[in-house]
Design a protein around this motif. Structure first.
Motif, PDB file in Angstrom:
ATOM      1  N   ASP A   1       0.829  -1.204   0.000  1.00 32.29           N
ATOM      2  CA  ASP A   1       0.000   0.000   0.000  1.00 32.29           C
ATOM      3  C   ASP A   1       0.866   1.258   0.000  1.00 32.29           C
ATOM      4  OD1 ASP A   1      -2.589  -0.862  -0.233  1.00 32.29           O
ATOM      5  OD2 ASP A   1      -3.276   0.208   1.548  1.00 32.29           O
TER       6      ASP A   1
ATOM      7  N   LEU B   1       0.657   2.822  -3.547  1.00 37.18           N
ATOM      8  CA  LEU B   1      -0.425   3.808  -3.404  1.00 37.18           C
ATOM      9  C   LEU B   1      -0.078   4.914  -2.417  1.00 37.18           C
ATOM     10  CD1 LEU B   1      -3.599   1.514  -3.441  1.00 37.18           C
ATOM     11  CD2 LEU B   1      -2.578   2.798  -5.325  1.00 37.18           C
ATOM     12  N   ALA B   2       1.190   5.029  -2.039  1.00 40.04           N
ATOM     13  CA  ALA B   2       1.654   6.129  -1.178  1.00 40.04           C
ATOM     14  C   ALA B   2       0.823   6.264   0.090  1.00 40.04           C
ATOM     15  CB  ALA B   2       1.635   7.448  -1.961  1.00 40.04           C
TER      16      ALA B   2
ATOM     17  N   ARG C   1      -2.250   5.911   0.516  1.00 38.09           N
ATOM     18  CA  ARG C   1      -3.599   6.426   0.225  1.00 38.09           C
ATOM     19  C   ARG C   1      -3.869   7.755   0.930  1.00 38.09           C
ATOM     20  NH1 ARG C   1      -6.710   1.790  -1.887  1.00 38.09           N
ATOM     21  NH2 ARG C   1      -5.569  -0.135  -1.438  1.00 38.09           N
TER      22      ARG C   1
ATOM     23  N   ARG D   1     -11.507   4.496  -5.635  1.00 34.18           N
ATOM     24  CA  ARG D   1     -11.066   4.625  -4.239  1.00 34.18           C
ATOM     25  C   ARG D   1     -11.838   3.681  -3.324  1.00 34.18           C
ATOM     26  NH1 ARG D   1     -11.893   7.582  -0.865  1.00 34.18           N
ATOM     27  NH2 ARG D   1     -10.068   7.267   0.430  1.00 34.18           N
TER      28      ARG D   1
ATOM     29  N   ARG E   1       5.137   7.415  -3.744  1.00 35.42           N
ATOM     30  CA  ARG E   1       5.323   8.721  -3.101  1.00 35.42           C
ATOM     31  C   ARG E   1       6.548   9.428  -3.680  1.00 35.42           C
ATOM     32  NH1 ARG E   1       4.536   7.155   1.424  1.00 35.42           N
ATOM     33  NH2 ARG E   1       2.541   8.093   2.004  1.00 35.42           N
TER      34      ARG E   1
ATOM     35  N   GLN F   1      -4.646   4.359 -10.469  1.00 35.02           N
ATOM     36  CA  GLN F   1      -3.685   4.253  -9.369  1.00 35.02           C
ATOM     37  C   GLN F   1      -3.586   5.567  -8.609  1.00 35.02           C
ATOM     38  OE1 GLN F   1       0.506   4.276 -10.311  1.00 35.02           O
ATOM     39  NE2 GLN F   1       0.939   2.621  -8.870  1.00 35.02           N
ATOM     40  N   ARG F   2      -3.525   6.680  -9.333  1.00 37.21           N
ATOM     41  CA  ARG F   2      -3.461   7.985  -8.664  1.00 37.21           C
ATOM     42  C   ARG F   2      -4.750   8.272  -7.898  1.00 37.21           C
ATOM     43  NH1 ARG F   2       0.835   7.106 -10.779  1.00 37.21           N
ATOM     44  NH2 ARG F   2       2.340   8.654 -11.487  1.00 37.21           N
TER      45      ARG F   2
ATOM     46  N   ALA G   1      -4.817   6.425  -4.732  1.00 40.69           N
ATOM     47  CA  ALA G   1      -3.827   6.934  -3.783  1.00 40.69           C
ATOM     48  C   ALA G   1      -4.291   8.196  -3.073  1.00 40.69           C
ATOM     49  CB  ALA G   1      -2.502   7.208  -4.497  1.00 40.69           C
TER      50      ALA G   1
END
Length: 627
Positions: A32, A36-37, A39, A97, A214, A300-301, A304
């Motif tokens: 994660d 996904l930084a 989230r 999301r 990130r 994906q963005r 995140a």
């Protein structure tokens, strides 16, 4: 490169590497954090990261090629994607999301039921993670070869003995990566490109595999600033060399004649019989494509982002920056290059015309930019290239790690759960496979337009099902297989039946029709998804559209889904209207032919501004306000 040019590039490289290392500790915790930084990304940061990725080193070259071969109206083939970006923002971003997944391929596990789920997930992971991802990287790397051939002459910089050892080793592999951008022998151009590729890949891999998403996003924002600053500087200098912005349209008229100039500068097709192909492409290309619901790094963005609201803001920021802010600069660059590098009717018939016009972007940097400005623009191209590579490395390895290694190898075959550190290590290793796939594609391209048009055709086959799975409960896993089969088998047949470049609109229409029919018919005549799975998905994701049966089983008003879909579409369409009205007005204002009034351009821009309140509140709404 001069000393100041090299210094600018080194500062950029150092900043990106430190950004990756700053994010290393958090990225190493789990998938994660890595993909996904955690989230918790802000919307504007995710949006700029999307725009930075789409900047790419190949896109400005493609821009110049399209303007020269078909005029400004051909840019609608790129601009129209703004509708897809806005639909992503107002409809799909929040859904991605809420799904709580790591990759878009994993969606099949929560959306469908039955024995087809795992095969579909693995197929999509391979298709998007290796096939599609490698194709996109191939376009980008092909553009990077053109840049490196001109601006990175390693045979002049490296010791002769060392260079010859490297060159002889490469020659023995029979590898050919020369594009003809610089007047070097095949073996020298190939060797220079290989050296550049190894160094570039090492640089990007260093910060992207270290800091995860990130680190990628932090680098993307800095890269976007550099890329835009370099492009703006380039535009100003080129316009000065071409005689200034005022009168640019008039100088194009003098060089190419009244009729040809009007065709080049028009926002609509001027060739007889071209309106129908234009309308088909503009009307369908944005919807029937492989990212129609944001599948890929856009999803994906969105996943995140910290909230639904931030995910929506990300997509809207991306659309406006991408379509309006960036392309107006490139439009001026492309038109200035028409003045500085004119061509005649006979040149249009040459097979390599598109590739040659794409390279005028690089020729302009070499011929007209002074030291400092040249270093900034070369660094801008490096930034554009790096921002695309880092995203596709991170995104591509997410499929191979989460869907192939974690789900298939560990859980399904080995019957064990992989640890977090193990998975992060696999994520870093699998990045190499993605890069290798891109190199294979790049070695077999003749021009960026060639690869781009082929990818559009194959992407059109899966566009419909990607949208329908969110808005129609009847779509099942077999529907997605049917769409992919239509794309893979129908694509080669359509290329054989309609081989000409001027027939791509027929190919697109046929592919969209065939794949949509295959999707819908398969959904209607195969077993529906288990109602319990649909109900769980409905309660978690809150989809809109035609979910009446599932809504009723959940004791909710079946009409709510359709009504909410209508409100979302109004917001997306009104935002698109604002964007394209302002874009058209700005373009007409900048490119007025002699005698044309400013009234129409200003009226278009005013109309675009008046529509803003219709969608602005929806964009900023919280989940509570939407409910």
């Amino acid at each position: 490169m001069s000393g100041i040019d090299a210094l600018i590039a080194l500062v950029f490289i150092a900043w990106c590497i430190t950004a990756g290392f700053r994010a290393r500790t958090r990225a190493s915790r789990n998938l994660d954090e890595y993909f996904l930084a955690g989230r918790d990304i802000k919307g504007w940061r995710a949006g700029i990261s999307m725009a930075s990725t789409q900047f790419a080193a190949d896109t400005p070259l493609l821009f110049c090629g399209l303007i020269a071969t078909a005029g400004v109206f051909a840019l609608w083939r790129l601009w129209i994607y703004g509708l897809a970006f806005l639909l992503m923002g107002f409809l799909f971003a929040a859904l991605w999301r809420r799904a709580g997944i790591l990759t878009d391929a994993e969606l099949v596990e929560v959306r469908y039921s039955g024995r087809w789920r795992m095969p579909l997930r693995i197929t999509k992971a391979v298709y998007f993670g290796l096939v599609i991802n490698s194709a996109v990287l191939g376009f980008v790397l092909f553009a990077s070869f053109q840049v490196s051939e001109i601006f990175l002459p390693w045979h002049d910089w490296l010791p002769d003995g060392f260079y010859r050892v490297v060159m002889n080793s490469i020659v023995r592999t029979n590898l050919e990566l020369a594009t003809g951008a610089a007047p070097f022998a095949m073996e020298i151009a190939t060797t220079n490109n290989v050296i550049s590729l190894v160094l570039l890949a090492s640089f990007v891999a260093l910060y992207s595999t270290t800091g995860g998403l990130r680190g990628v996003i932090s680098s993307d924002i800095f890269q976007f600033v550099i890329a835009m600053a370099g492009s703006l500087t380039f535009a100003v200098i080129l316009l000065g060399e071409a005689g200034g912005l005022s009168g640019l349209a008039e100088r194009i008229t003098i060089l190419y004649g009244q009729a040809r100039a009007e065709s080049i500068l028009s926002l609509a097709p001027t060739v007889k019989g071209a309106m129908m192909p234009f309308l088909v492409i503009v009307g369908m290309q944005w919807l029937f494509q492989m990212n129609s619901d944001g599948t890929g790094y856009l999803a994906q963005r969105a996943m995140a982002c910290s909230t639904d609201r931030e995910a929506r803001i990300a997509a809207v920021v991306f659309a406006w920056v991408q379509i309006l802010g960036r392309t107006l600069i490139w439009l001026l660059i492309g038109l200035a290059l028409l003045v500085l590098y004119p061509f005649g009717p006979a040149d249009l018939a040459e097979p390599a015309f598109a590739a040659e016009r794409e390279r005028t972007f690089l020729s302009g940097i070499s011929d007209f930019l002074p030291h400092g400005a040249r270093g900034l623009m070369i660094t801008a191209l490096l930034a554009a290239l790096a921002s695309t590579l880092d995203t596709h490395i991170n995104w591509g390895s997410s499929y191979l790690t989460n869907d192939i290694y974690k789900s298939l190898v560990c859980r399904f075959w080995l019957k064990r759960n992989a640890g977090s550190r193990e998975l992060v290590l696999v994520a870093r290793i699998t990045s190499i496979l993605v890069l290798l796939g891109g190199c294979v594609v790049a070695a077999n391209l003749n021009s960026i337009q060639q690869g781009w048009k082929i990818s559009l055709l194959f992407g059109a086959g899966i566009g419909a099902v990607l949208i329908l799975r969110w808005v129609w409960e009847r779509i099942n896993s077999q529907s997605e297989f049917a769409a992919m089969a239509a794309a893979l088998f129908g694509g080669p047949i359509l290329l054989w039946l309609f081989p000409g470049d001027d027939m791509d609109w027929i190919r697109l229409a046929c592919m969209a029709f065939l794949s949509t029919c295959a999707t819908v018919l398969t959904a209607l005549f195969t077993r529906a998804t288990d109602p319990d799975v649909l109900q769980t998905f409905y309660r978690q994701v809150r989809p809109v559209g035609f979910w009446g049966g599932t809504a009723a089983r959940s004791d909710e008003d079946p009409a709510r889904c359709r009504q909410e879909l209508g409100r979302i579409l109004v917001s997306a369409v009104s935002c698109g209207a604002s964007l394209f009205l302002i874009l058209a007005g700005s373009t007409k204002l900048l490119l007025r032919l002699p005698g044309e009034s400013v009234v129409l351009p200003l009226a278009l821009m005013l109309a675009g501004g008046l529509v803003v309140p219709v969608w602005w509140r929806r964009m900023l709404a919280t989940a509570e306000a939407e409910a």
